[in-house]
Scaffold this motif. Sequence first.
Motif, PDB file in Angstrom:
ATOM      1  N   GLU A  24      46.381  52.599  45.770  1.00  7.44           N
ATOM      2  CA  GLU A  24      47.379  51.579  45.532  1.00  7.44           C
ATOM      3  C   GLU A  24      46.893  50.187  45.921  1.00  7.44           C
ATOM      4  O   GLU A  24      47.403  49.192  45.469  1.00  7.44           O
ATOM      5  N   GLN A  25      45.905  50.105  46.794  1.00  7.47           N
ATOM      6  CA  GLN A  25      45.450  48.820  47.280  1.00  7.47           C
ATOM      7  C   GLN A  25      44.586  48.073  46.282  1.00  7.47           C
ATOM      8  O   GLN A  25      44.712  46.870  46.156  1.00  7.47           O
ATOM      9  N   TYR A  67      46.472  38.169  54.080  1.00  6.34           N
ATOM     10  CA  TYR A  67      47.898  38.289  54.340  1.00  6.34           C
ATOM     11  C   TYR A  67      48.317  36.970  54.982  1.00  6.34           C
ATOM     12  O   TYR A  67      47.571  36.409  55.782  1.00  6.34           O
ATOM     13  N   ASP A 109      46.546  41.484  38.762  1.00  6.20           N
ATOM     14  CA  ASP A 109      46.634  42.712  39.569  1.00  6.20           C
ATOM     15  C   ASP A 109      46.457  42.459  41.060  1.00  6.20           C
ATOM     16  O   ASP A 109      46.240  43.388  41.823  1.00  6.20           O
ATOM     17  N   ARG A 110      46.576  41.233  41.498  1.00  7.95           N
ATOM     18  CA  ARG A 110      46.437  40.914  42.912  1.00  7.95           C
ATOM     19  C   ARG A 110      47.799  40.877  43.592  1.00  7.95           C
ATOM     20  O   ARG A 110      48.761  40.351  43.049  1.00  7.95           O
ATOM     21  N   TRP A 111      47.852  41.413  44.793  1.00  4.11           N
ATOM     22  CA  TRP A 111      49.043  41.351  45.633  1.00  4.11           C
ATOM     23  C   TRP A 111      48.891  40.218  46.634  1.00  4.11           C
ATOM     24  O   TRP A 111      47.805  40.002  47.170  1.00  4.11           O
ATOM     25  N   TYR A 148      51.063  38.879  50.152  1.00  8.46           N
ATOM     26  CA  TYR A 148      52.124  39.216  51.094  1.00  8.46           C
ATOM     27  C   TYR A 148      52.381  38.015  52.002  1.00  8.46           C
ATOM     28  O   TYR A 148      51.452  37.502  52.625  1.00  8.46           O
ATOM     29  N   ASN A 171      56.721  40.130  48.726  1.00  8.98           N
ATOM     30  CA  ASN A 171      55.560  40.872  48.243  1.00  8.98           C
ATOM     31  C   ASN A 171      55.427  40.542  46.766  1.00  8.98           C
ATOM     32  O   ASN A 171      56.319  40.851  45.981  1.00  8.98           O
ATOM     33  N   LEU A 219      53.114  40.272  43.058  1.00 10.19           N
ATOM     34  CA  LEU A 219      52.038  40.840  42.251  1.00 10.19           C
ATOM     35  C   LEU A 219      51.848  39.980  41.013  1.00 10.19           C
ATOM     36  O   LEU A 219      52.820  39.640  40.326  1.00 10.19           O
ATOM     37  N   TRP A 236      53.880  35.602  38.636  1.00  9.86           N
ATOM     38  CA  TRP A 236      53.990  36.381  39.858  1.00  9.86           C
ATOM     39  C   TRP A 236      55.317  37.135  39.817  1.00  9.86           C
ATOM     40  O   TRP A 236      56.326  36.586  39.402  1.00  9.86           O
TER      41      TRP A 236
END
Length: 122
Positions: free
Chosen positions: A25-26, A47, A71-73, A75, A111, A113, A119
């Motif tokens: 998932e990361q 983060y 596809d980048r998260w 936080y 959060n 994505l 986003w």
Amino acid sequence: MRQQLTGQLQEPGQRPKNVRLVLDEQKEQYDNVKVTTTSYTVQAKTYVLVDDATAGSAVTITLPPVIENTDRWVYVKKLGNTANVIVDGNSSETIDGATTKTITSQYGTLNLLSDGKEWHLF
């Protein structure tokens, strides 16, 4: 859930070096936790924690360009209860259709994505 170990193997009986566990998932590893009390532009693999207790006014966190971060998260977490944290899309880019989102509650999080166009909040 599939897991993957990465690193450099040594001679038998020796410990491996630079080993990391990466969950499916990361998709990417996060190496840095940035704690800021002032406005900040998000960097790669970071983060963001906003310690707004000493901030005199709102703290703005600017997101990186959406097209370069498919596809980048990202936080973002607000630690204090003093100032609002404003998360701002790069230039005129949007977050679920809005150019900014605001965290007002202590320990509130966003959060996000990137799909390469916008986003999205989760």
